[in-house]
Design an enzyme around this catalytic site. Sequence first.
Site, PDB file in Angstrom:
ATOM      1  N   SER A   3       0.860  -1.192   0.000  1.00 44.84           N
ATOM      2  CA  SER A   3       0.000   0.000   0.000  1.00 44.84           C
ATOM      3  C   SER A   3       0.892   1.236   0.000  1.00 44.84           C
ATOM      4  O   SER A   3       2.050   1.164   0.447  1.00 44.84           O
ATOM      5  CB  SER A   3      -0.869   0.018   1.259  1.00 44.84           C
ATOM      6  OG  SER A   3      -1.568   1.239   1.364  1.00 44.84           O
TER       7      SER A   3
ATOM      8  N   TYR B 164      -2.258  -0.283  10.560  1.00 44.16           N
ATOM      9  CA  TYR B 164      -2.261  -0.657   9.139  1.00 44.16           C
ATOM     10  C   TYR B 164      -0.989  -0.157   8.454  1.00 44.16           C
ATOM     11  O   TYR B 164      -0.316  -0.917   7.743  1.00 44.16           O
ATOM     12  CB  TYR B 164      -3.505  -0.083   8.457  1.00 44.16           C
ATOM     13  CG  TYR B 164      -3.619  -0.425   6.979  1.00 44.16           C
ATOM     14  CD1 TYR B 164      -3.993  -1.701   6.568  1.00 44.16           C
ATOM     15  CD2 TYR B 164      -3.352   0.529   5.997  1.00 44.16           C
ATOM     16  CE1 TYR B 164      -4.106  -2.011   5.211  1.00 44.16           C
ATOM     17  CE2 TYR B 164      -3.463   0.223   4.649  1.00 44.16           C
ATOM     18  CZ  TYR B 164      -3.845  -1.052   4.252  1.00 44.16           C
ATOM     19  OH  TYR B 164      -3.950  -1.362   2.917  1.00 44.16           O
TER      20      TYR B 164
HETATM   21  P1  NDP Z   1     -11.139  -6.617   0.030  1.00 43.51           P
HETATM   22  O1  NDP Z   1     -11.630  -6.569   1.428  1.00 43.51           O
HETATM   23  O2  NDP Z   1     -12.129  -6.471  -1.069  1.00 43.51           O
HETATM   24  O3  NDP Z   1     -10.293  -7.945  -0.204  1.00 43.51           O
HETATM   25  C1  NDP Z   1      -9.520  -8.514   0.833  1.00 43.51           C
HETATM   26  C2  NDP Z   1      -9.221  -9.957   0.485  1.00 43.51           C
HETATM   27  O4  NDP Z   1      -8.384 -10.499   1.504  1.00 43.51           O
HETATM   28  C3  NDP Z   1     -10.458 -10.815   0.375  1.00 43.51           C
HETATM   29  O5  NDP Z   1     -10.346 -11.673  -0.734  1.00 43.51           O
HETATM   30  C4  NDP Z   1     -10.443 -11.614   1.671  1.00 43.51           C
HETATM   31  O6  NDP Z   1     -11.008 -12.908   1.463  1.00 43.51           O
HETATM   32  C5  NDP Z   1      -8.936 -11.741   1.889  1.00 43.51           C
HETATM   33  N1  NDP Z   1      -8.626 -12.067   3.280  1.00 43.51           N
HETATM   34  C6  NDP Z   1      -8.828 -11.328   4.394  1.00 43.51           C
HETATM   35  N2  NDP Z   1      -8.444 -12.025   5.479  1.00 43.51           N
HETATM   36  C7  NDP Z   1      -7.994 -13.231   5.049  1.00 43.51           C
HETATM   37  C8  NDP Z   1      -7.465 -14.377   5.679  1.00 43.51           C
HETATM   38  N3  NDP Z   1      -7.311 -14.464   7.013  1.00 43.51           N
HETATM   39  N4  NDP Z   1      -7.100 -15.430   4.896  1.00 43.51           N
HETATM   40  C9  NDP Z   1      -7.250 -15.375   3.556  1.00 43.51           C
HETATM   41  N5  NDP Z   1      -7.743 -14.319   2.902  1.00 43.51           N
HETATM   42  C10 NDP Z   1      -8.108 -13.250   3.639  1.00 43.51           C
HETATM   43  O7  NDP Z   1     -10.052  -5.441  -0.063  1.00 43.51           O
HETATM   44  P2  NDP Z   1      -9.062  -4.947  -1.231  1.00 43.51           P
HETATM   45  O8  NDP Z   1      -9.290  -5.683  -2.473  1.00 43.51           O
HETATM   46  O9  NDP Z   1      -9.144  -3.482  -1.222  1.00 43.51           O
HETATM   47  O10 NDP Z   1      -7.652  -5.345  -0.582  1.00 43.51           O
HETATM   48  C11 NDP Z   1      -6.718  -6.231  -1.181  1.00 43.51           C
HETATM   49  C12 NDP Z   1      -5.319  -5.797  -0.794  1.00 43.51           C
HETATM   50  O11 NDP Z   1      -5.061  -4.500  -1.331  1.00 43.51           O
HETATM   51  C13 NDP Z   1      -5.088  -5.693   0.718  1.00 43.51           C
HETATM   52  O12 NDP Z   1      -3.820  -6.227   1.023  1.00 43.51           O
HETATM   53  C14 NDP Z   1      -5.099  -4.184   0.970  1.00 43.51           C
HETATM   54  O13 NDP Z   1      -4.337  -3.834   2.080  1.00 43.51           O
HETATM   55  C15 NDP Z   1      -4.500  -3.677  -0.335  1.00 43.51           C
HETATM   56  N6  NDP Z   1      -4.788  -2.277  -0.628  1.00 43.51           N
HETATM   57  C16 NDP Z   1      -6.086  -1.837  -0.824  1.00 43.51           C
HETATM   58  C17 NDP Z   1      -6.332  -0.505  -1.073  1.00 43.51           C
HETATM   59  C18 NDP Z   1      -7.717   0.040  -1.223  1.00 43.51           C
HETATM   60  O14 NDP Z   1      -7.903   1.281  -1.217  1.00 43.51           O
HETATM   61  N7  NDP Z   1      -8.752  -0.778  -1.414  1.00 43.51           N
HETATM   62  C19 NDP Z   1      -5.236   0.468  -1.175  1.00 43.51           C
HETATM   63  C20 NDP Z   1      -3.926  -0.098  -0.977  1.00 43.51           C
HETATM   64  C21 NDP Z   1      -3.723  -1.407  -0.721  1.00 43.51           C
HETATM   65  P3  NDP Z   1     -11.929 -13.724   2.497  1.00 43.51           P
HETATM   66  O15 NDP Z   1     -12.620 -12.715   3.365  1.00 43.51           O
HETATM   67  O16 NDP Z   1     -12.856 -14.495   1.606  1.00 43.51           O
HETATM   68  O17 NDP Z   1     -10.973 -14.603   3.237  1.00 43.51           O
END
Ligand code: NDP
Length: 260
Positions: free
Chosen positions: A146, A159
């Site tokens: 990020s 975070y």
């Molecule tokens: P989402 O919440 O849409 O996606 C998060 C994903 O992580 C889901 O697929 C969820 O799947 C998975 N996840 C969470 N906990 C677990 C776990 N314990 N085991 C396996 N999978 C897990 O958010 P984003 O798409 O926005 O985020 C994706 C990445 O991008 C993250 O690392 C975030 O920090 C990063 N990011 C996002 C930004 C934004 O503005 N959106 C900006 C910068 C970085 P499930 O719940 O099915 O397990």
Amino acid sequence: MYRLQDTVVVLTGASSGIGASIAEHLLKEGAKVCMGARRVEKLAEVKDAATAKYSESPGTLIYKACDVTQRDSVCELVQEAEEKLGDVDVIINCAGVMYFTQMKNCIMDQWEQTIDVNCKGVLNGIGAVLPKMTARGKGKIITISSDAGLRQFQSLAVYCASKAFVETLSEITRRELVGTGVTLTTICPGDVKGTELIMKNTDDEAAGKIGVEIGKPVGEGFTREQLLDVDDVADAVIYAMTAPPHVAINTVLIEPRDQE
Ligand code: NDP
């Protein structure tokens, strides 16, 4: 032309948001992808939607339940990829959580989960593939970090610290691995709209300080130039994966044009 045909990829966090978009882009490029997340029903939806859109692709999407905080679970995801698709060329650590918290409110469960998913989850991903990648003399480890790993944002102390961990970990590991054929990339997006990332936030005070409404996905009220799309991040991942072999894409900082 399929630039990633026969490339085997393990992708965590594929059930929503950025990860789901990356899965679709990988299929478009012909890759063979093993997707992981806890919600398998959402993984099935991602697979169905992408496969309908890119039905001509020589690539494939498979999936398995995976909790990245559990070392065995990540190893089993990688094993599934090896058995069904072949040696893993690339792992993309995309799973992540983000909670706005004011430190004085001490929402320690959310702090702990942030460290477990964003830090330990990435370590589990690296550990599950690295020995075989170094033995084979090639491999890519890509982590969705990020801009919060490079800058400090209020209400996001834990975070930001978790993503700074990812940046430091990746940079030192990258240097250790120079000459082995294995590269590490961090993709550092700014604000991305339409994902589920902030949906589970509970600290109204912390969210209020930065003008975010709890329980709603980011998007409403922002201009096109203030937020990225999930596809913008997926494009950056494909860029890192398709660079010539002598090039290492170490860090990609990708932010909306008008983000301060
Ligand atoms: P989402 O919440 O849409 O996606 C998060 C994903 O992580 C889901 O697929 C969820 O799947 C998975 N996840 C969470 N906990 C677990 C776990 N314990 N085991 C396996 N999978 C897990 O958010 P984003 O798409 O926005 O985020 C994706 C990445 O991008 C993250 O690392 C975030 O920090 C990063 N990011 C996002 C930004 C934004 O503005 N959106 C900006 C910068 C970085 P499930 O719940 O099915 O397990």
